[in-house]
Write a protein that holds these residues in place. Structure first.
Motif, PDB file in Angstrom:
ATOM      1  N   ASP A  29       0.840  -1.190  -0.167  1.00  0.00           N
ATOM      2  CA  ASP A  29       0.049   0.000   0.095  1.00  0.00           C
ATOM      3  C   ASP A  29       0.803   0.980   0.015  1.00  0.00           C
ATOM      4  O   ASP A  29       1.400   1.912   1.117  1.00  0.00           O
ATOM      5  N   SER A  31       2.985   4.329  -2.807  1.00  0.00           N
ATOM      6  CA  SER A  31       3.066   4.852  -4.397  1.00  0.00           C
ATOM      7  C   SER A  31       4.332   5.351  -4.845  1.00  0.00           C
ATOM      8  O   SER A  31       5.139   5.707  -3.925  1.00  0.00           O
ATOM      9  N   TRP A  34       4.892   8.867  -3.435  1.00  0.00           N
ATOM     10  CA  TRP A  34       5.386   8.955  -1.903  1.00  0.00           C
ATOM     11  C   TRP A  34       6.866   8.536  -1.686  1.00  0.00           C
ATOM     12  O   TRP A  34       7.587   9.216  -1.129  1.00  0.00           O
ATOM     13  N   CYS A 114      24.479  -0.744   8.997  1.00  0.00           N
ATOM     14  CA  CYS A 114      24.685   0.225   7.880  1.00  0.00           C
ATOM     15  C   CYS A 114      26.034   0.811   7.777  1.00  0.00           C
ATOM     16  O   CYS A 114      26.734   1.140   6.800  1.00  0.00           O
ATOM     17  N   VAL A 157       9.735  -0.676   1.744  1.00  0.00           N
ATOM     18  CA  VAL A 157      10.051   0.206   0.272  1.00  0.00           C
ATOM     19  C   VAL A 157      11.537   0.924   0.310  1.00  0.00           C
ATOM     20  O   VAL A 157      11.956   1.478  -0.748  1.00  0.00           O
ATOM     21  N   LEU A 158      12.031   0.722   1.634  1.00  0.00           N
ATOM     22  CA  LEU A 158      13.373   1.459   1.673  1.00  0.00           C
ATOM     23  C   LEU A 158      14.701   0.844   1.349  1.00  0.00           C
ATOM     24  O   LEU A 158      15.639   1.463   1.083  1.00  0.00           O
ATOM     25  N   MET A 216      11.825  -0.265  12.407  1.00  0.00           N
ATOM     26  CA  MET A 216      12.612   1.056  12.397  1.00  0.00           C
ATOM     27  C   MET A 216      11.566   2.068  12.751  1.00  0.00           C
ATOM     28  O   MET A 216      10.463   2.179  12.400  1.00  0.00           O
ATOM     29  N   GLY A 218      11.584   5.549  12.115  1.00  0.00           N
ATOM     30  CA  GLY A 218      12.149   6.236  10.837  1.00  0.00           C
ATOM     31  C   GLY A 218      12.699   7.598  11.164  1.00  0.00           C
ATOM     32  O   GLY A 218      13.692   8.138  10.807  1.00  0.00           O
ATOM     33  N   GLN A 219      11.638   8.376  11.856  1.00  0.00           N
ATOM     34  CA  GLN A 219      11.759   9.506  11.765  1.00  0.00           C
ATOM     35  C   GLN A 219      12.875  10.015  12.715  1.00  0.00           C
ATOM     36  O   GLN A 219      13.766  11.057  12.660  1.00  0.00           O
ATOM     37  N   ALA A 225      20.543  10.679  12.323  1.00  0.00           N
ATOM     38  CA  ALA A 225      21.565  10.294  11.297  1.00  0.00           C
ATOM     39  C   ALA A 225      22.093  11.753  10.767  1.00  0.00           C
ATOM     40  O   ALA A 225      23.489  12.011  10.710  1.00  0.00           O
ATOM     41  N   ALA A 255      20.865   6.178   2.485  1.00  0.00           N
ATOM     42  CA  ALA A 255      19.648   5.696   3.066  1.00  0.00           C
ATOM     43  C   ALA A 255      18.230   6.550   2.601  1.00  0.00           C
ATOM     44  O   ALA A 255      17.219   6.097   2.337  1.00  0.00           O
ATOM     45  N   ASN A 256      18.753   7.725   2.469  1.00  0.00           N
ATOM     46  CA  ASN A 256      17.505   8.710   1.912  1.00  0.00           C
ATOM     47  C   ASN A 256      18.219  10.095   1.567  1.00  0.00           C
ATOM     48  O   ASN A 256      19.092  10.697   1.952  1.00  0.00           O
ATOM     49  N   ILE A 259      18.621  13.013   3.733  1.00  0.00           N
ATOM     50  CA  ILE A 259      19.479  12.905   4.580  1.00  0.00           C
ATOM     51  C   ILE A 259      20.824  13.181   3.993  1.00  0.00           C
ATOM     52  O   ILE A 259      21.676  14.182   4.388  1.00  0.00           O
ATOM     53  N   ASN A 283      18.380   1.768   0.107  1.00  0.00           N
ATOM     54  CA  ASN A 283      19.222   1.377   1.247  1.00  0.00           C
ATOM     55  C   ASN A 283      19.741   0.071   1.028  1.00  0.00           C
ATOM     56  O   ASN A 283      19.078  -1.027   1.473  1.00  0.00           O
TER      57      ASN A 283
HETATM   58  O1  UT7 Z   1      20.247   2.761   7.086  1.00  0.00           O
HETATM   59  C1  UT7 Z   1      19.965   3.389   8.609  1.00  0.00           C
HETATM   60  C2  UT7 Z   1      19.400   4.615   8.653  1.00  0.00           C
HETATM   61  N1  UT7 Z   1      17.999   4.644   8.033  1.00  0.00           N
HETATM   62  C3  UT7 Z   1      17.632   5.959   7.669  1.00  0.00           C
HETATM   63  O2  UT7 Z   1      18.413   6.736   7.875  1.00  0.00           O
HETATM   64  C4  UT7 Z   1      16.161   6.003   7.438  1.00  0.00           C
HETATM   65  C5  UT7 Z   1      15.743   7.385   8.331  1.00  0.00           C
HETATM   66  N2  UT7 Z   1      14.310   7.947   8.109  1.00  0.00           N
HETATM   67  C6  UT7 Z   1      13.853   8.016   6.896  1.00  0.00           C
HETATM   68  O3  UT7 Z   1      14.368   8.038   5.946  1.00  0.00           O
HETATM   69  C7  UT7 Z   1      12.567   8.458   7.004  1.00  0.00           C
HETATM   70  O4  UT7 Z   1      11.944   8.863   8.244  1.00  0.00           O
HETATM   71  C8  UT7 Z   1      11.478   7.544   6.280  1.00  0.00           C
HETATM   72  C9  UT7 Z   1      11.598   7.416   4.824  1.00  0.00           C
HETATM   73  C10 UT7 Z   1      11.404   6.357   6.779  1.00  0.00           C
HETATM   74  C11 UT7 Z   1      10.024   7.959   6.658  1.00  0.00           C
HETATM   75  O5  UT7 Z   1       9.702   9.434   6.230  1.00  0.00           O
HETATM   76  P1  UT7 Z   1       8.832  10.446   7.120  1.00  0.00           P
HETATM   77  O6  UT7 Z   1       8.807  11.505   6.145  1.00  0.00           O
HETATM   78  O7  UT7 Z   1       9.661  10.523   8.158  1.00  0.00           O
HETATM   79  O8  UT7 Z   1       7.423  10.029   7.061  1.00  0.00           O
HETATM   80  P2  UT7 Z   1       6.670   9.370   8.251  1.00  0.00           P
HETATM   81  O9  UT7 Z   1       7.275   8.208   8.914  1.00  0.00           O
HETATM   82  O10 UT7 Z   1       6.657  10.661   9.018  1.00  0.00           O
HETATM   83  O11 UT7 Z   1       5.272   8.944   7.625  1.00  0.00           O
HETATM   84  C12 UT7 Z   1       4.447   9.957   7.155  1.00  0.00           C
HETATM   85  C13 UT7 Z   1       3.163   9.510   6.648  1.00  0.00           C
HETATM   86  C14 UT7 Z   1       2.464   8.727   7.749  1.00  0.00           C
HETATM   87  O12 UT7 Z   1       1.129   8.673   7.438  1.00  0.00           O
HETATM   88  P3  UT7 Z   1       0.080   9.580   8.345  1.00  0.00           P
HETATM   89  O13 UT7 Z   1       0.468   8.951   9.812  1.00  0.00           O
HETATM   90  O14 UT7 Z   1       0.645  11.199   8.353  1.00  0.00           O
HETATM   91  O15 UT7 Z   1      -1.170   9.548   7.885  1.00  0.00           O
HETATM   92  C15 UT7 Z   1       2.696   6.956   7.122  1.00  0.00           C
HETATM   93  O16 UT7 Z   1       1.891   6.084   7.432  1.00  0.00           O
HETATM   94  O17 UT7 Z   1       3.403   8.555   5.557  1.00  0.00           O
HETATM   95  C16 UT7 Z   1       2.966   7.133   5.641  1.00  0.00           C
HETATM   96  N3  UT7 Z   1       3.607   6.255   4.964  1.00  0.00           N
HETATM   97  C17 UT7 Z   1       3.564   5.744   3.721  1.00  0.00           C
HETATM   98  N4  UT7 Z   1       2.715   6.199   2.886  1.00  0.00           N
HETATM   99  C18 UT7 Z   1       2.914   5.580   1.468  1.00  0.00           C
HETATM  100  C19 UT7 Z   1       5.015   5.526   5.744  1.00  0.00           C
HETATM  101  N5  UT7 Z   1       5.340   4.801   4.783  1.00  0.00           N
HETATM  102  C20 UT7 Z   1       4.584   4.898   3.547  1.00  0.00           C
HETATM  103  C21 UT7 Z   1       4.781   4.327   2.427  1.00  0.00           C
HETATM  104  N6  UT7 Z   1       4.075   4.473   1.184  1.00  0.00           N
HETATM  105  N7  UT7 Z   1       5.952   3.422   1.944  1.00  0.00           N
END
Ligand code: UT7
Length: 326
Positions: A29, A31, A34, A114, A157-158, A216, A218-219, A225, A255-256, A259, A283
């Motif tokens: 689920d 896109s 996103w 990592c 997805v990451l 994870m 993530g935030q 990071a 990773a992103n 970042i 990643n």
């Molecule tokens: O390798 C080790 C190091 N790892 C990293 O450095 C990862 C660090 N973190 C990140 O890269 C980011 O925090 C993420 C990419 C994991 C997430 O991005 P974000 O901008 O922090 O998004 P979020 O977790 O705040 O989620 C925002 C919204 C949520 O919905 P609501 O609660 O606002 O309605 C999530 O449920 O996005 C939703 N969401 C998704 N929607 C569509 C989360 N994953 C997905 C998805 N597709 N795959």
């Protein structure tokens, strides 16, 4: 002048299957919009049958040895960074050793997720500078697709699969065409186990007896990071006695994209100097730095004499950086 580790070759390997965001969105689920907006990822490679951390690592090591013009019989050390070994034991490094036809050398795995490649590189560099090893192969290889919870869209997805490797050779006073002394100029490593629960796998041989799946927050990882990477980059530059404006290329853990941008901004480095492969590889944990490095060497961006900085941060937390004159 002192004995240093010269980085004399690199190689990489990716699984055959490339999975686009659109293809992933057929079963998860999510896109394309996103994923691209939040991470910069457009695709990842996923290991198929017969493709493992060990096979990818072996292919990357073989290419690195070819690029370096080094025969496997000269290798004294193989260090393989991975969080997804082929088996709990023996070390996947010994499978690579056997596949390369090396009958006797030091071979072991390093687990720092990592940042694993930075840890492995530092261990190999120390062993070379200590005088016990002349030629080392340092590998980062992962098949994170096998520890993904494919029902969890916030993580699956990451990540992607792949491997990268470099060959190090001991040298003293070896100069590049530009007249600078080549080799690893500094490394800096850190860990802070208080953050274990922000990025971990919920299984293991000694706890559940299972492999487990990646979890994870993530935030929170994101926030740590940017801070940790900026500070370890500065630390490694100070240790190497160089300034940020002398750096030709930064090869970060992929990773992103956000970042990468935020870290470059914090250090005042133009984004054009940052090697970015997260769009195509996602990643790949310990593989991401050597994989990105090899891409940039083979497409002609990184050349001998360039001042290059590696950096990574991951589960633990662990983080690190290295400054290298190629
Ligand atoms: O390798 C080790 C190091 N790892 C990293 O450095 C990862 C660090 N973190 C990140 O890269 C980011 O925090 C993420 C990419 C994991 C997430 O991005 P974000 O901008 O922090 O998004 P979020 O977790 O705040 O989620 C925002 C919204 C949520 O919905 P609501 O609660 O606002 O309605 C999530 O449920 O996005 C939703 N969401 C998704 N929607 C569509 C989360 N994953 C997905 C998805 N597709 N795959």
């Amino acid at each position: 002048m002192s004995r240093r580790s010269l980085l004399i070759g690199s190689g990489s390997a990716l699984p055959k299957r490339r999975v686009s965001n659109a293809e992933l969105a057929e079963t998860v689920d999510t896109s394309d919009d996103w994923i691209v907006e939040r991470t910069g990822i457009r695709a990842r490679h996923i290991a198929g049958e017969g493709e493992t951390t060990g096979t990818l690592a072996t292919e990357a090591a073989r290419k690195a040895l070819e690029a370096a013009g080094v025969s496997p019989s000269e290798v004294g050390l193989i260090v393989l960074a991975t969080a997804t070994p082929d088996q709990t034991f023996p070390a996947t490094a010994t499978s690579v050793q056997a596949a390369l036809g090396i009958n006797d050398c030091i071979a072991f795995d390093v687990a720092a997720v990592c940042s694993g490649f930075l840890y492995a590189l530092t261990v190999a560099d120390s062993m070379i500078r200590g005088g016990g090893v002349d030629v080392a192969v340092v590998i980062g290889a992962e098949t994170f697709s096998r520890i993904m919870d494919w029902e969890d869209r916030t993580t699956c997805v990451l990540f992607g699969d792949g491997a990268g490797a470099v060959v190090l050779r001991a040298g003293e006073g070896v100069e590049s065409a530009r007249g600078d002394e080549r080799g690893i100029l500094s490394t800096a490593l850190h860990a802070d186990g208080r953050h274990n629960q922000l990025l971990y796998v919920d299984g293991g041989p000694s706890t559940t007896g299972t492999v487990g799946k990646l979890r994870m927050k993530g935030q929170e990882v994101f926030r740590h990071a940017v801070t940790n990477l900026a500070s370890v980059l500065v630390e490694s530059l100070v240790k190497a006695g160089v300034s940020a404006d002398q750096v030709d290329w930064v090869v970060p853990h992929q990773a992103n994209r956000r970042i990468l941008d935020a870290t470059a901004r914090k250090l005042g480095l133009p984004i054009e100097k940052v090697i970015v492969t997260v769009d195509e590889h996602a990643n790949t944990s310990a593989a991401s730095v050597p994989l990105a490095f090899d891409v940039a060497v083979r497409d002609g961006r990184i050349k001998q004499g360039d001042l290059v900085v590696f950096e990574a941060m991951g589960g633990g937390f662990t983080w690190g950086a290295a400054v290298i004159r190629i």
